[in-house]
Write a protein that holds these residues in place. Structure first.
Motif, short mmCIF file in Angstrom:
data_model
loop_
_atom_site.label_atom_id
_atom_site.label_comp_id
_atom_site.label_asym_id
_atom_site.label_seq_id
_atom_site.Cartn_x
_atom_site.Cartn_y
_atom_site.Cartn_z
N ASP A 180 36.92 13.02 51.63
CA ASP A 180 37.45 14.24 52.24
C ASP A 180 37.70 15.32 51.21
N ARG A 181 37.90 14.91 49.97
CA ARG A 181 38.04 15.86 48.87
C ARG A 181 37.35 15.26 47.64
N LEU A 182 36.28 15.89 47.22
CA LEU A 182 35.57 15.40 46.04
C LEU A 182 36.37 15.72 44.79
N PRO A 183 36.22 14.91 43.74
CA PRO A 183 36.92 15.19 42.49
C PRO A 183 36.48 16.54 41.91
N ASP A 184 37.41 17.20 41.25
CA ASP A 184 37.08 18.47 40.59
C ASP A 184 36.20 18.20 39.38
N GLY A 185 35.42 19.20 39.00
CA GLY A 185 34.59 19.07 37.81
C GLY A 185 33.26 18.40 38.10
N MET A 186 32.43 18.37 37.09
CA MET A 186 31.09 17.81 37.21
C MET A 186 31.13 16.31 36.87
N PRO A 187 30.48 15.49 37.67
CA PRO A 187 30.40 14.06 37.32
C PRO A 187 29.57 13.86 36.07
N LYS A 188 29.96 12.90 35.26
CA LYS A 188 29.27 12.65 34.00
C LYS A 188 28.26 11.51 34.14
N PRO A 189 27.04 11.74 33.69
CA PRO A 189 26.06 10.65 33.70
C PRO A 189 26.56 9.49 32.84
N GLY A 190 26.24 8.29 33.25
CA GLY A 190 26.67 7.12 32.50
C GLY A 190 26.13 5.87 33.13
N ARG A 191 26.79 4.77 32.82
CA ARG A 191 26.35 3.48 33.33
C ARG A 191 27.06 3.06 34.61
N GLY A 192 27.86 3.92 35.17
CA GLY A 192 28.58 3.60 36.38
C GLY A 192 27.67 3.60 37.60
N PRO A 193 28.24 3.32 38.77
CA PRO A 193 27.43 3.21 39.99
C PRO A 193 27.03 4.55 40.61
N PRO B 133 22.22 15.28 40.86
CA PRO B 133 21.77 13.93 40.50
C PRO B 133 22.51 13.45 39.26
N VAL B 134 23.22 12.35 39.39
CA VAL B 134 23.94 11.80 38.24
C VAL B 134 23.07 10.79 37.51
N ALA B 135 22.32 9.99 38.26
CA ALA B 135 21.31 9.10 37.68
C ALA B 135 19.95 9.71 38.03
N ILE B 136 19.26 10.26 37.05
CA ILE B 136 18.03 11.00 37.31
C ILE B 136 16.96 10.12 37.93
N SER B 137 17.03 8.80 37.71
CA SER B 137 16.02 7.89 38.25
C SER B 137 16.07 7.80 39.77
N VAL B 138 17.17 8.26 40.37
CA VAL B 138 17.30 8.16 41.82
C VAL B 138 16.35 9.11 42.53
N LEU B 139 15.98 10.21 41.90
CA LEU B 139 15.10 11.20 42.51
C LEU B 139 13.64 10.76 42.43
N LYS B 140 13.00 10.69 43.57
CA LYS B 140 11.60 10.26 43.63
C LYS B 140 10.65 11.43 43.88
N THR B 141 11.18 12.62 44.14
CA THR B 141 10.36 13.83 44.31
C THR B 141 10.97 14.95 43.48
N TYR B 142 10.16 15.94 43.14
CA TYR B 142 10.63 17.02 42.27
C TYR B 142 10.28 18.41 42.80
N ASP B 143 9.51 18.47 43.88
CA ASP B 143 9.13 19.74 44.47
C ASP B 143 9.13 19.60 45.99
N PRO B 144 10.10 20.21 46.68
CA PRO B 144 11.13 21.13 46.19
C PRO B 144 12.17 20.42 45.32
N PRO B 145 12.85 21.16 44.47
CA PRO B 145 13.91 20.56 43.65
C PRO B 145 15.14 20.26 44.49
N LEU B 146 16.00 19.43 43.97
CA LEU B 146 17.24 19.09 44.67
C LEU B 146 18.08 20.34 44.92
N SER B 147 18.01 21.29 44.01
CA SER B 147 18.79 22.52 44.14
C SER B 147 18.37 23.35 45.36
N ALA B 148 17.20 23.07 45.94
CA ALA B 148 16.76 23.80 47.13
C ALA B 148 17.66 23.55 48.33
#
Length: 287
Positions: free
Chosen positions: A83-96, A28-43
């Motif tokens: 087809d190929r995601l960018p390397d590295g972790m996306p950074k939270p911010g004001r982007g889309p 989750p890059v924008a934490i507000s997008v998640l509307k449930t927490y159990d199970p976690p997204l990592s599940a």
């Protein structure tokens, strides 16, 4: 806003590209997008996608013995396949960027949302029926069992205007602002007509317009990559979003009625006997 035809095409696209592949990362890059927490997204991580379904405008990804990832793209959300995601972790911010899902192949998808009103929603649930929005959904207009009699029964006691009734997801799922305009134009009916006042012949005409408009839009979208669906939707619209242009049926000028947060488009000659519609607050034809 993605509506039934686009979400159906996304379902088909994701079925082809996700089924049988393992989710290795769900971020989750924008934490507000998640509307449930159990199970976690990592599940979802380490699970294999077994299928993709559509419930109205909701997409539901099923995994092997694990939870479902359910999303509603809302007004300004979209799914971008890579087809190929960018390397590295996306950074939270004001982007889309709101959420990223990566597969073992290096491919995956981003959920993005433009604008300042953040309504994109993601749920991780054991059963899609647990999502409140899905639990309230009405029948699917393209389902085999949704016949003219079922449609007539829905409208029988519906004392709202046709525009609002068609967009109500608890009445009929999948139709939004754009396709409600298109359906009413195809049926040659005013968006301000009261649903319960339709004659049996008018109900039959509206039912036919509903099914044919959505079916044709689904067929136009079928097989297209996710990135081409928005352009395909726009190119197929006859009146929605075409204020000031000529109606492709009669040549009259397409007109608009504006609301606080949306608008509708219609053809006076085709739909209102040549009379322009009054302001929505008046809910009647101009004299």
């Amino acid at each position: 806003m993605p509506e039934l035809p686009e979400v159906e095409a996304l379902k088909d696209f994701l079925t082809e590209h996700l089924t049988g592949h393992e989710i290795v990362r769900a971020l989750p890059v924008a934490i507000s997008v998640l509307k449930t927490y159990d199970p976690p997204l990592s599940a979802l991580e380490g699970r294999t996608v077994t299928g993709v379904g559509r419930r109205g405008k909701f997409l539901a990804l099923a995994t092997d013995g694990g939870p479902h990832l359910v999303t509603h793209l809302a007004r300004a959300g979209w799914l971008q396949w890579k087809d190929r995601l960018p390397d590295g972790m996306p950074k939270p911010g004001r982007g889309p960027l709101a959420l990223r899902v990566a597969l073992e192949t290096g491919a995956g998808f981003d959920l993005t949302e433009a604008g300042t009103q953040k309504r994109l929603a993601v749920y991780v649930v054991q059963d899609p029926g647990e999502v409140p929005g899905i639990a309230r959904l009405g029948p699917d207009p393209l389902a085999d069992g949704f016949d003219e009699a079922a449609f007539a029964a829905l409208l029988k006691d519906e004392h709202r205007q046709l525009k609002g009734a068609l967009r109500d997801q608890s009445l009929i799922v999948g139709v939004g602002n754009a396709y409600s305009d298109e359906i009413l134009h195809a049926a040659r009916m005013s968006p301000f007509r009261l649903a319960a006042k339709l004659t049996p012949d008018e109900t039959r005409t509206l039912y036919t317009a509903l099914r044919e408009t959505l079916t044709e839009a689904v067929e136009r979208s079928r097989g297209l990559a996710a990135g081409r669906l928005k352009a395909e939707k726009k190119s197929g619209l006859r009146v929605h979003g075409r204020t000031g242009e000529a109606c492709p049926v009669c040549g009259d000028t397409v007109r608009e009625v504006s609301f606080s947060d949306s608008s509708l488009q219609y053809c006076p000659t085709c739909q209102t006997g040549g009379k322009p519609l009054a302001d929505r607050r008046m809910s009647r034809l101009l004299k």
